[in-house]
Design an enzyme around this catalytic site. Structure first.
Site, PDB file in Angstrom:
ATOM      1  N   ASP A 166     -46.733 -63.557 -17.671  1.00 36.13           N
ATOM      2  CA  ASP A 166     -47.179 -62.168 -17.604  1.00 36.13           C
ATOM      3  C   ASP A 166     -48.213 -62.002 -16.488  1.00 36.13           C
ATOM      4  O   ASP A 166     -48.763 -62.982 -15.974  1.00 36.13           O
ATOM      5  CB  ASP A 166     -47.817 -61.737 -18.927  1.00 36.13           C
ATOM      6  CG  ASP A 166     -46.853 -61.857 -20.099  1.00 36.13           C
ATOM      7  OD1 ASP A 166     -45.638 -61.771 -19.879  1.00 36.13           O
ATOM      8  OD2 ASP A 166     -47.336 -62.046 -21.229  1.00 36.13           O
ATOM      9  N   ASP A 170     -42.389 -62.376 -17.112  1.00 39.58           N
ATOM     10  CA  ASP A 170     -41.932 -61.855 -18.407  1.00 39.58           C
ATOM     11  C   ASP A 170     -42.380 -60.403 -18.498  1.00 39.58           C
ATOM     12  O   ASP A 170     -41.750 -59.516 -17.957  1.00 39.58           O
ATOM     13  CB  ASP A 170     -42.496 -62.706 -19.536  1.00 39.58           C
ATOM     14  CG  ASP A 170     -42.025 -62.239 -20.904  1.00 39.58           C
ATOM     15  OD1 ASP A 170     -40.964 -61.599 -20.979  1.00 39.58           O
ATOM     16  OD2 ASP A 170     -42.722 -62.503 -21.893  1.00 39.58           O
ATOM     17  N   ASP A 206     -49.063 -57.527 -21.555  1.00 41.01           N
ATOM     18  CA  ASP A 206     -48.797 -57.744 -22.973  1.00 41.01           C
ATOM     19  C   ASP A 206     -50.117 -57.673 -23.734  1.00 41.01           C
ATOM     20  O   ASP A 206     -51.017 -58.510 -23.520  1.00 41.01           O
ATOM     21  CB  ASP A 206     -48.151 -59.114 -23.217  1.00 41.01           C
ATOM     22  CG  ASP A 206     -46.645 -59.100 -22.959  1.00 41.01           C
ATOM     23  OD1 ASP A 206     -46.137 -58.057 -22.499  1.00 41.01           O
ATOM     24  OD2 ASP A 206     -45.997 -60.134 -23.201  1.00 41.01           O
ATOM     25  N   ARG A 245     -40.053 -50.823 -21.928  1.00 42.27           N
ATOM     26  CA  ARG A 245     -41.452 -51.044 -22.312  1.00 42.27           C
ATOM     27  C   ARG A 245     -42.402 -50.268 -21.390  1.00 42.27           C
ATOM     28  O   ARG A 245     -43.247 -50.859 -20.725  1.00 42.27           O
ATOM     29  CB  ARG A 245     -41.810 -52.531 -22.307  1.00 42.27           C
ATOM     30  CG  ARG A 245     -41.033 -53.358 -23.303  1.00 42.27           C
ATOM     31  CD  ARG A 245     -41.536 -54.798 -23.343  1.00 42.27           C
ATOM     32  NE  ARG A 245     -40.735 -55.637 -24.207  1.00 42.27           N
ATOM     33  CZ  ARG A 245     -40.884 -56.947 -24.345  1.00 42.27           C
ATOM     34  NH1 ARG A 245     -41.834 -57.580 -23.669  1.00 42.27           N
ATOM     35  NH2 ARG A 245     -40.098 -57.635 -25.157  1.00 42.27           N
TER      36      ARG A 245
END
Length: 665
Positions: free
Chosen positions: A167, A189, A193, A240
């Site tokens: 991330d 990824d 997050d 997302r």
């Protein structure tokens, strides 16, 4: 330093409101409101409680429950390599960490652990972390990450992010985090997050680009996270944007979604998704070409108002009451029509943010000196010390190795913020006497009062000099400042006789009686008020200037377009006398007073000798002064029009580097 009274005012970046208001006005003027169809937008909340843009303080959920201050109170460090970043980011004590240039992380995809009480900010708009992740472990608290680009840990062929977990920023079970004005792109990824019951988070003015899974929140069965997401730009992402799983409160407003990646996926290509038991409020955002712009699970609640949908397809769910963000904090909504222009221009790293760090007194630092001490030696970028209204009784020293400091009073008036002490020169000379001493170059002071309130009448000393301010540095600026004292109020000097230092004073106030503006620095006083105090004499109440200009320097003191005022008796005050420190023959005063109003208190022969040195050997002149104290006589040398043309503010200050502090006005 004792802080006797204070009130905190919200910090507002200079000109920020005007800049953004101008952009909004431009958008309206161009008729961009005709694009798309919007529901009736809610009114903006009360501006007295709303968070101002372009501050160094977080807004939204990161501002509640004690707030988020990051590394405030700690030292400032600048890092240019991975080892230094790792060292300071993980340290136990607070730090403000400035990332200068690009830091290439090795091994590829590695974590850089960020501990509690840290601010990490890119210098200028080019601070980068490449091939690595900022990682906040469980229990981490009070972190600010701003103005960085974090990029390029993507592994070719791993579009779904199933084989790596690289991330840009990942955090688990943290609280009070502000992620602001960053650019996240092309990572392994997720880009961001925020996981496992993290709380009190604000994500603002970031760019999420060139990626599959942009921004995920949750990975928990508890509905605990409180998060504000505003003014972010999601472009070239698939999903997302964000995915909000079991958030207690998720507030999204003024975000921009465009250029969504479409690969034919009917489900997992979407905008914003309220999942699980999330309560989401979504306001005044702009969706352009997005599949499933906003959607909610049956167990979630989603309230949407004021957004624009343009060329969108699929779900746009709305059900439940969710919550009212104004129950938690104030905020200001921009019109949805203005969002594309605002967000594309002002999201991501900004030079104006990265070029300056702001330290707050009190709050972040208990004293002005503590804030100065936090500035790194050899400081290359602006550090603003924002001093709240109050009276601060202590001395302040800005040493020569700490340039590029701005001392900024945050009150409505310069008299609201006073730095004062009461030491006479008998105890330590001019250096020991000065309430504030500036030895560094490139220091600016604004909206402050500097005072030495030594009581001459209460003491019997051989000398009554008591300085409010002494400067030795070059390129010193005072704007809207006041200098209060009696004898030797303001000394503008240089490190040595043959070194030329320059000082520019504008829109300010200076008072005193004996030699109260003195020294050898090239000093311009423009558009200011100089008050010559009454010492009770009918014949001699003092001297305004005592310059000691080096003979090799053609420019000493210039007082221009100002006003000298006094309630002293008529003809009882001198304009100045020549000071030759220690009998130094090469210190020959140069003073020009031009286009300035003079009071009746000025003597008809206003220049006098000093310590055996004749004023006639100094360089004393006037030019086009006026008022009851102005005259043209044999004892008052006047500068010619030709010479006046080469004795302007620019001539005094430009030096060899073309310094033009006056050009900002």
């Amino acid at each position: 330093m004792t802080h006797l009274r204070s009130k905190r005012l919200p910090g507002v970046g200079p000109g920020a409101g005007r800049t953004l208001a101008a952009v909004v006005g431009l958008v309206a003027a161009l008729g961009l409101g005709a694009i798309g169809e919007a529901k009736a937008a809610p009114a903006a909340s009360d501006t007295t409680t709303s968070a101002a843009r372009w501050t160094d303080r977080p807004h939204g959920f990161a501002s509640v429950a004690g707030g988020t201050t990051g590394g405030a109170g700690g030292r400032i460090v600048t890092v240019t390599d991975q080892a230094s970043l790792v060292k300071y980011a993980a340290a136990e004590e607070p730090y403000i960490i400035r990332v200068s240039g690009s830091i290439d992380v090795e091994p590829f995809g590695s974590n850089i652990v960020v501990g509690s009480d840290k601010t990490i900010v890119g210098v200028g708009d080019t601070g980068e972390i490449v091939h690595g992740e900022l990682h906040l472990n469980p229990g981490t608290s009070n972190v600010i990450i701003r103005n960085l680009t974090i990029r390029d840990s993507y592994v070719e062929g791993d579009w779904d992010g199933k084989t790596t977990d690289f991330d840009a920023i990942q955090m688990d079970t943290v609280d009070h985090v502000w992620i602001d004005h960053n650019r996240f792109t092309h990572m392994g990824d997720g880009l961001l997050d925020i996981r496992k019951d993290s709380q009190y988070v604000t994500v603002s003015y970031n760019q999420f680009t060139n990626h599959n899974k942009a921004f995920g929140i949750g990975w928990t069965t508890n509905a605990k996270t409180q998060i504000t997401i505003d003014h972010n730009w999601f472009t070239g992402t698939k999903q997302r944007n964000p995915s909000a799983d079991n958030c207690a409160y998720a507030h999204l407003y003024n975000n921009y979604f465009t250029d969504q990646v479409h690969d034919g996926d009917p489900v997992w290509t979407y905008g914003s998704w309220a999942r699980g038991r999330t309560k989401m409020v979504l306001e005044n955002s702009y969706y352009d070409g997005v599949q499933h712009p906003y959607q909610a699970d049956a167990t979630a609640e989603l309230v949407e108002r004021g957004s624009i949908l343009r060329n969108t397809t699929g779900r746009h769910d709305e059900w439940g009451d969710a919550f009212d963000p104004r129950d938690f904090y104030g905020y200001r909504l921009d019109p949805a029509t203005a969002v594309p222009a605002l967000v594309t221009q002002f999201s991501g790293p900004q030079a104006r943010i990265g070029d300056s760090v702001t330290l707050h007194v009190p709050g972040d630092y208990p004293t002005v000196q503590a804030a100065v001490d936090a500035v790194p030696s050899g400081n290359a970028s602006t550090v603003t010390i924002a001093v709240a209204p109050g009276t601060y009784r202590a001395k302040v020293h800005v040493p020569s190795n700490k340039p590029n400091i701005v001392l900024q009073g945050t009150g409505q008036d310069r008299s609201d913020t006073v730095i004062v002490y009461d030491t006479p020169a008998e105890y330590g000379g001019s250096t020991g006497s000065a309430t504030v001493r500036i030895d560094a170059n490139d220091v600016t002071a604004r909206n402050l009062t500097f005072s030495n309130d030594f009581d001459e009448a209460a003491h019997e000393l051989r000398g009554e000099q008591a300085l409010a301010m002494k400067t030795n540095g070059d390129r010193i600026v005072f704007e809207n400042t006041a200098f209060l004292g009696n004898q030797d109020t303001l000394m503008t000097n240089s490190p040595r006789l043959t070194t030329v230092s320059r000082v520019y004073i504008r829109d300010s106030y200076i008072e005193g009686d004996v030699d109260f503006i003195y020294g050898r620095a090239t000093t311009v006083i423009e558009r200011s008020v100089i008050r010559a105090l009454n010492r009770g004499s009918t014949t001699n109440n003092g001297w305004i200037t005592a310059a000691s200009t080096w003979t090799g320097n053609p420019y000493g003191f210039l007082i221009t377009r100002s006003e000298i005022v006094s309630d002293a008796p008529d003809g009882s005050f001198h304009l100045g006398r020549p000071w030759h420190p220690g009998g130094e023959l090469e210190a020959v005063a140069q003073v020009l007073i031009r286009e300035t109003e003079l009071p009746a208190a000025i003597k008809s022969s206003p220049w006098t000798d000093m310590s055996g040195f004749s004023w006639k050997d100094a360089r004393f002149t006037e030019y086009q002064n006026y008022g009851p104290g102005a005259a043209v006589t044999a004892d008052r040398p006047q500068m010619s029009d030709e010479d006046a043309g080469s004795h302007t503010v620019a001539d005094y200050l430009k030096g060899t580097d073309g310094w033009m502090p006056y050009a900002r006005h």
